[in-house]
Design a protein around this motif. Sequence first.
Motif, PDB file in Angstrom:
ATOM      1  N   ARG A 224       0.844  -1.203   0.000  1.00 33.60           N
ATOM      2  CA  ARG A 224       0.000   0.000   0.000  1.00 33.60           C
ATOM      3  C   ARG A 224       0.875   1.247   0.000  1.00 33.60           C
ATOM      4  N   ARG A 225       0.332   2.328  -0.569  1.00 31.39           N
ATOM      5  CA  ARG A 225       1.110   3.543  -0.762  1.00 31.39           C
ATOM      6  C   ARG A 225       0.481   4.740  -0.051  1.00 31.39           C
ATOM      7  N   LEU A 226       1.307   5.745   0.203  1.00 35.41           N
ATOM      8  CA  LEU A 226       0.881   7.011   0.773  1.00 35.41           C
ATOM      9  C   LEU A 226       1.409   8.162  -0.083  1.00 35.41           C
ATOM     10  N   LYS A 227       0.698   9.270  -0.070  1.00 37.77           N
ATOM     11  CA  LYS A 227       1.171  10.489  -0.717  1.00 37.77           C
ATOM     12  C   LYS A 227       0.884  11.679   0.196  1.00 37.77           C
ATOM     13  N   ARG A 228       1.515  12.778  -0.081  1.00 42.51           N
ATOM     14  CA  ARG A 228       1.308  13.966   0.735  1.00 42.51           C
ATOM     15  C   ARG A 228      -0.076  14.556   0.470  1.00 42.51           C
ATOM     16  N   ARG A 229      -0.720  14.933   1.553  1.00 42.74           N
ATOM     17  CA  ARG A 229      -2.059  15.498   1.431  1.00 42.74           C
ATOM     18  C   ARG A 229      -1.962  16.939   0.912  1.00 42.74           C
ATOM     19  N   PRO A 230      -2.704  17.284  -0.141  1.00 45.47           N
ATOM     20  CA  PRO A 230      -2.662  18.660  -0.642  1.00 45.47           C
ATOM     21  C   PRO A 230      -3.324  19.627   0.336  1.00 45.47           C
ATOM     22  N   ARG A 231      -2.717  20.797   0.472  1.00 45.87           N
ATOM     23  CA  ARG A 231      -3.217  21.826   1.371  1.00 45.87           C
ATOM     24  C   ARG A 231      -3.415  23.128   0.602  1.00 45.87           C
ATOM     25  N   PRO A 232      -4.371  23.947   0.993  1.00 49.21           N
ATOM     26  CA  PRO A 232      -4.520  25.246   0.319  1.00 49.21           C
ATOM     27  C   PRO A 232      -3.276  26.107   0.523  1.00 49.21           C
ATOM     28  N   ARG A 233      -2.846  26.735  -0.540  1.00 49.29           N
ATOM     29  CA  ARG A 233      -1.676  27.607  -0.467  1.00 49.29           C
ATOM     30  C   ARG A 233      -2.070  28.953   0.140  1.00 49.29           C
ATOM     31  N   LYS A 234      -1.150  29.565   0.865  1.00 42.85           N
ATOM     32  CA  LYS A 234      -1.402  30.896   1.432  1.00 42.85           C
ATOM     33  C   LYS A 234      -1.575  31.919   0.310  1.00 42.85           C
ATOM     34  N   LEU A 235      -2.475  32.864   0.543  1.00 45.43           N
ATOM     35  CA  LEU A 235      -2.731  33.937  -0.411  1.00 45.43           C
ATOM     36  C   LEU A 235      -2.468  35.274   0.283  1.00 45.43           C
ATOM     37  N   LEU A 236      -1.790  36.170  -0.403  1.00 41.63           N
ATOM     38  CA  LEU A 236      -1.510  37.506   0.106  1.00 41.63           C
ATOM     39  C   LEU A 236      -1.977  38.515  -0.930  1.00 41.63           C
ATOM     40  N   VAL A 237      -2.860  39.427  -0.512  1.00 40.04           N
ATOM     41  CA  VAL A 237      -3.417  40.442  -1.411  1.00 40.04           C
ATOM     42  C   VAL A 237      -2.988  41.815  -0.903  1.00 40.04           C
ATOM     43  N   LEU A 238      -2.324  42.583  -1.761  1.00 43.41           N
ATOM     44  CA  LEU A 238      -1.885  43.939  -1.456  1.00 43.41           C
ATOM     45  C   LEU A 238      -2.630  44.883  -2.384  1.00 43.41           C
ATOM     46  N   ILE A 239      -3.484  45.732  -1.813  1.00 42.97           N
ATOM     47  CA  ILE A 239      -4.387  46.580  -2.596  1.00 42.97           C
ATOM     48  C   ILE A 239      -3.927  48.031  -2.504  1.00 42.97           C
ATOM     49  N   ASP A 240      -3.721  48.647  -3.655  1.00 46.03           N
ATOM     50  CA  ASP A 240      -3.371  50.065  -3.729  1.00 46.03           C
ATOM     51  C   ASP A 240      -4.649  50.894  -3.539  1.00 46.03           C
ATOM     52  N   VAL A 241      -4.674  51.739  -2.497  1.00 50.13           N
ATOM     53  CA  VAL A 241      -5.851  52.568  -2.220  1.00 50.13           C
ATOM     54  C   VAL A 241      -5.527  54.047  -2.418  1.00 50.13           C
ATOM     55  N   SER A 242      -4.532  54.359  -3.246  1.00 47.00           N
ATOM     56  CA  SER A 242      -4.157  55.744  -3.485  1.00 47.00           C
ATOM     57  C   SER A 242      -5.176  56.422  -4.393  1.00 47.00           C
ATOM     58  N   GLY A 243      -4.984  57.727  -4.590  1.00 42.66           N
ATOM     59  CA  GLY A 243      -5.935  58.496  -5.375  1.00 42.66           C
ATOM     60  C   GLY A 243      -6.044  58.053  -6.813  1.00 42.66           C
ATOM     61  N   SER A 244      -4.941  57.563  -7.400  1.00 43.10           N
ATOM     62  CA  SER A 244      -4.996  57.132  -8.795  1.00 43.10           C
ATOM     63  C   SER A 244      -5.767  55.836  -8.980  1.00 43.10           C
ATOM     64  N   MET A 245      -6.081  55.135  -7.885  1.00 43.98           N
ATOM     65  CA  MET A 245      -6.829  53.879  -7.950  1.00 43.98           C
ATOM     66  C   MET A 245      -8.222  54.013  -7.350  1.00 43.98           C
ATOM     67  N   LYS A 246      -8.684  55.245  -7.092  1.00 41.29           N
ATOM     68  CA  LYS A 246      -9.933  55.431  -6.361  1.00 41.29           C
ATOM     69  C   LYS A 246     -11.142  54.862  -7.103  1.00 41.29           C
ATOM     70  N   ALA A 247     -11.088  54.801  -8.441  1.00 39.45           N
ATOM     71  CA  ALA A 247     -12.222  54.252  -9.186  1.00 39.45           C
ATOM     72  C   ALA A 247     -12.374  52.754  -8.969  1.00 39.45           C
ATOM     73  N   ARG A 248     -11.297  52.056  -8.581  1.00 38.68           N
ATOM     74  CA  ARG A 248     -11.339  50.606  -8.405  1.00 38.68           C
ATOM     75  C   ARG A 248     -11.249  50.187  -6.945  1.00 38.68           C
ATOM     76  N   THR A 249     -11.062  51.113  -6.030  1.00 40.30           N
ATOM     77  CA  THR A 249     -10.820  50.755  -4.632  1.00 40.30           C
ATOM     78  C   THR A 249     -11.971  49.952  -4.045  1.00 40.30           C
ATOM     79  N   GLU A 250     -13.195  50.427  -4.210  1.00 36.11           N
ATOM     80  CA  GLU A 250     -14.341  49.733  -3.613  1.00 36.11           C
ATOM     81  C   GLU A 250     -14.506  48.342  -4.201  1.00 36.11           C
ATOM     82  N   HIS A 251     -14.342  48.198  -5.516  1.00 30.88           N
ATOM     83  CA  HIS A 251     -14.467  46.885  -6.150  1.00 30.88           C
ATOM     84  C   HIS A 251     -13.380  45.939  -5.641  1.00 30.88           C
TER      85      HIS A 251
END
Length: 371
Positions: A186-213
Amino acid sequence: MSEPRLPRAVEIFVSFVTLLRLNGFAVAPEQTVAFLAAIELLGPNSLDDIHRAGLATLAPPPERRAAYDVLFDIHFLGHEAPDQLSGEEEDVVRLQEEGRGSDEPLFAEEQNESGLAATRAEALVARRFATRATGDALRRLAREAAAKLPRRRGHRRMRARRGAFADLRRTLRESVRHDGEVMRLRRLKRRPRPRKLLVLIDVSGSMKARTEHNMRLAHALVQAAPNVEVFTLGTRLTRVSRALRLKRREQAMAAAAHVVSDWDGGTRIGEALKAFLAVPRFSTYARGAAVFVISDGLERGDPSALCAAAEKLSLRSWRLSWLTPLASGPAFRPQTEALMAIEPFVDDMVAGGSDMAIVEHILSLGQRSAA
């Protein structure tokens, strides 16, 4: 039992070390102890003694000596930061945790109404998010995130038809039923795990039209996947992960609006990323993670700080994606100086001008390999 408190005479020196950490200076606990010991040794007889003790024990890097002097004057002399910052000293970026938004003035005297020009000037403003229905892109993200988000091999093992490891316990248990004969390994394999996610959002004035979305998309991602960290970038670096973990979107948006103080302000992307990497607790969020930077990359001045931060972030992350509203299609090539400088360190520079484009890229990473 109540927690032990520091002596009143020591609190002002410890709070100065905290201020340095919040502005991206790496100060170890041992350096704080040495700083206090040096002050005790010197008396101190004057503020110059405290200043020299800090330089000797806290060891600010030479390129940030001006920022250190500004923070020292702000903390011990009560100087106002806007009156003192000029030239190189404008690179001071404040790091803001959840719950610190109420400590700052909510409204600025000037705001970037157009949102078309990138500026380094800090504007502290309050923002309210409107109540909107969930779009098709966010519903798709919630529906397909579990199956399509990137995963990694965990350390725990699971049963499998084929695998790199032998399941000796199950093999020996089955051999008992066959008089000690091993009929099948019988065999074993490594259990898959969710990868960490990091989100960095620019909230400056030039991005104000997309900030809320972008904030609503980050909330949907936090709700759909585990191990997601979200920060906002502007003239400050603010962690909003805890606010976005609230299940009701309206409550989460209101909490995030209260935490962040630099909505629609200036742009210091490079300094904000350097501050992120300078805090060990924050930089571990990027290690082995899929990192998404949602920004137009309109950095003012020399992009060397942004380039150096992007290189370090790329080395720590599993894959670094830069999602910019300036990208119009698959054949996009960066035209701004900042985006051209960081292009060698970014694995994916794709469209970030719509929820559908961002969700499409996030869900496609499950089929990608490490950069």
